[in-house]
Enzyme design. Structure first.
Site, PDB file in Angstrom:
ATOM      1  N   ASP A  65       5.906   4.978   3.046  1.00 42.98           N
ATOM      2  CA  ASP A  65       6.467   5.962   2.123  1.00 42.98           C
ATOM      3  C   ASP A  65       6.264   5.477   0.694  1.00 42.98           C
ATOM      4  O   ASP A  65       6.778   4.424   0.297  1.00 42.98           O
ATOM      5  CB  ASP A  65       7.952   6.167   2.421  1.00 42.98           C
ATOM      6  CG  ASP A  65       8.587   7.182   1.483  1.00 42.98           C
ATOM      7  OD1 ASP A  65       8.237   8.359   1.580  1.00 42.98           O
ATOM      8  OD2 ASP A  65       9.420   6.783   0.640  1.00 42.98           O
ATOM      9  N   THR A  98       4.999  12.011  -2.664  1.00 41.38           N
ATOM     10  CA  THR A  98       5.072  11.001  -3.725  1.00 41.38           C
ATOM     11  C   THR A  98       3.764  10.226  -3.846  1.00 41.38           C
ATOM     12  O   THR A  98       3.282   9.989  -4.956  1.00 41.38           O
ATOM     13  CB  THR A  98       6.221  10.013  -3.447  1.00 41.38           C
ATOM     14  OG1 THR A  98       6.072   9.476  -2.119  1.00 41.38           O
ATOM     15  CG2 THR A  98       7.559  10.701  -3.544  1.00 41.38           C
ATOM     16  N   THR A  99       3.176   9.858  -2.714  1.00 43.86           N
ATOM     17  CA  THR A  99       1.915   9.113  -2.757  1.00 43.86           C
ATOM     18  C   THR A  99       0.806   9.971  -3.351  1.00 43.86           C
ATOM     19  O   THR A  99       0.000   9.492  -4.164  1.00 43.86           O
ATOM     20  CB  THR A  99       1.522   8.647  -1.343  1.00 43.86           C
ATOM     21  OG1 THR A  99       2.594   7.879  -0.785  1.00 43.86           O
ATOM     22  CG2 THR A  99       0.273   7.783  -1.391  1.00 43.86           C
ATOM     23  N   ASP A 390      12.391  12.555   4.235  1.00 40.61           N
ATOM     24  CA  ASP A 390      11.256  13.357   3.773  1.00 40.61           C
ATOM     25  C   ASP A 390      11.169  14.680   4.532  1.00 40.61           C
ATOM     26  O   ASP A 390      10.997  15.752   3.931  1.00 40.61           O
ATOM     27  CB  ASP A 390       9.952  12.584   3.948  1.00 40.61           C
ATOM     28  CG  ASP A 390       9.804  11.452   2.938  1.00 40.61           C
ATOM     29  OD1 ASP A 390      10.607  11.403   1.984  1.00 40.61           O
ATOM     30  OD2 ASP A 390       8.907  10.615   3.106  1.00 40.61           O
TER      31      ASP A 390
END
Length: 544
Positions: A65, A98-99, A390
């Site tokens: 994550d 997010t990545t 998530d």
């Protein structure tokens, strides 16, 4: 920095400050942003790798994550911290992606550096990126697919896309189903409050398949006496936030007696007062008592006789959950307690007499669900907790917005192709920036392909070629072919994609606008005599 005035040097900036200007400042900032992006790049996609994070005391976190990785890292460079904030913003706004946001930000800055090397001014690049960002958001809006918020299968596909690559592949269907059921259970007027209405609890033991959704909440407590009732319907719940102990006053006092009978009378009176305190709780109508502090056997005896379920030393976080769910007030002064302070639940039950767990179900004004995560080790349950965080949020996005886009890089290919067509209609050097933006967006499918072990260039060419005849063409990570992502059920919330573009563009333009950096140099502590060194002082007598 110094200048000359009348033959005398004029110091404008403190010479102890470290200054970087012009292209050097831009290069340093871009390099730090790219370094952060490269750290999480290998975790992107369903075949992404995991990172092992070890803190100073040896605790281990295994995750892919992006938000968790960046939050746990000790980052010093100010520009790198800005990139970390991108991940934080993405997490708060969309819950996932997010990545992708960080990788895209790094790619934008890398493309910008190439344009600067060709002589394009950063201000022109910023304008071009802003134009490309607005166009990308419009393309995604037109590309989005409407879904019914009550379509359980569509919501489940969203959850599975988020979960894939983050947890046990065998349990994806089970975990995704729990996410959807939890969201549908707590929704109110089309809105979902995950933070307050869904409780995530962890329990080491069993397997991931044993993870369950509880209609209510559970706490790790048990009835304090075997003769107390272990099942109470129409529970009236008292939450006591003070000790219920007999024989110890809260203030220091002295008692002067001149005969033994007086001491006995005092003890009898003290016992009667304490019994009145317990009776005060019982008289409010409470048949369940949760106490956050100590409760002695004398109090247990009275509660047992009255048929009250009672337990003690309930954790503060559990007391807060009970307060919100049942509507009960935290009582710190029992003498002022009334029936209005009680909460309500349809059922309070300790299902297994030999298990330290109590279930509280059926609330009057709150819809609270508990996801009880089970796994073979603490590392497993911690990772599944991040997975749920998530997955719940992406399902929330789709439930509230009602829009999805195909995953597997299909959305990025659509945006890139429309941007290149749009760039041809723009005059000036902004056209170069828009084309660079399109290439940066394609960094997402390129990275997914690399992490799957495929040749990234071949995959990009294949996706571009297939996109004309197959609008939802994305990367099939199992075969390396271009497949219809929507038909395969690989979809993402529209909000995740749009927020990633917004966040990446904002941080890239902020970095490009910086042409001067002033940093204070670290100063070493001045030399002092050994006897004055703070480490040589005896602090034992200083109340520390």
């Amino acid at each position: 920095m110094a200048g000359q005035y009348g033959g005398q040097p004029v110091i404008i900036i403190d010479p102890s400050k470290e200054r970087t200007t012009g292209k050097d400042a831009l290069s340093v900032n871009i390099a730090s942003a790219k370094a952060v992006a490269s750290i999480v790049k290998s975790t992107l996609g369903p075949k992404g790798m995991d990172k092992m994070l070890v803190n100073v005391i040896g605790d281990i976190t295994l995750t892919n994550d992006g938000a968790t990785i960046l939050q746990e890292m000790d980052i010093e460079h100010p520009t790198a911290k800005m990139i970390v904030e991108v991940a934080s913003t993405q997490e708060k706004s969309a819950g996932d992606g997010t990545t992708s946001a960080v990788v895209m930000a790094g790619a934008l800055l890398e493309k910008a550096q190439e344009l600067v090397g060709l002589g394009v001014h950063p201000t022109v690049i910023v304008k071009g990126f802003s134009m490309a960002s607005e166009k990308s958001l419009q393309v995604l809006k037109d590309y989005a697919i409407k879904v019914d918020r009550n379509d359980r299968e569509a919501l489940k596909r969203i959850a599975m896309t988020s979960i894939t690559g983050k947890a046990s592949e065998m349990a994806n269907d089970h975990l995704a189903g729990i996410c959807v059921d939890a969201i549908l259970a707590i929704e109110q007027d089309g809105k979902v409050n995950i933070d307050d209405d869904i409780v995530i609890a962890k329990e080491v033991g069993g397997t991931i398949d044993d993870t369950e959704l509880i209609n209510g909440i559970s706490i790790r407590q048990e009835a304090l006496h075997p003769e107390m009732p272990h099942r109470i319907e129409n529970a009236k719940i008292a939450l006591i936030d003070t000790e219920l102990n007999f024989g110890k006053t809260s203030t220091k006092s002295k008692l002067m007696v001149d005969r033994a009978e007086q001491l006995q009378e005092f003890k009898e009176q003290e016992r009667a007062n304490f019994r009145n305190t317990i009776q005060k709780i019982i008289d409010t109508g409470a048949n369940v008592v949760f106490c956050s502090k100590a409760m002695d056997d004398y109090a247990l005896h009275f509660f047992k006789e009255a048929g009250v379920y009672a337990t003690r030393r309930v954790r503060e976080e559990d007391m807060l959950k009970l307060t919100r769910s049942t509507g009960a007030s935290l009582v710190r002064n029992v003498q002022e307690m009334t029936a209005d302070d009680l909460g309500y639940a349809e059922l309070v039950e300790q299902e297994d007499l030999y298990e330290e767990k109590t279930y509280i179900k059926g609330f009057r004004d709150a819809k609270t669900m508990t996801i009880l995560i089970k796994g073979g080790s603490e590392h497993v349950t911690d990772n599944i907790e991040r997975v749920f965080d998530d997955a719940l949020r992406v399902v929330k996005c789709v439930f509230e917005d009602g829009t999805i886009v195909p995953g597997g890089g299909a959305s990025e290919i659509e945006v890139a192709q429309k941007l290149r067509a749009y760039a041809s209609s723009v005059e000036g050097r902004e056209q170069m920036a828009i084309n660079a933006f399109a290439s940066a967006v394609e960094e997402i499918p390129r990275t997914i392909a690399e992490n799957c072990g495929f040749d990234a260039i071949d995959i990009l060419l294949k996706l571009r070629a297939s996109h004309g005849s197959m609008k939802h063409a994305g990367l099939n990570v199992e075969t390396g072919d271009a497949s219809n992502m929507y038909e395969m059920g690989i979809t993402d919330p529209l909000r995740v994609k749009t927020q990633a573009i917004k966040s990446a563009t904002e941080v890239a333009t902020m970095v490009l606008r910086v042409d001067d950096m002033l940093r204070a140099r670290e100063k070493a502590m001045m030399d002092v005599a050994p006897e004055h060194n703070i480490h040589n002082y005896d602090m034992s007598g200083m109340g520390m």
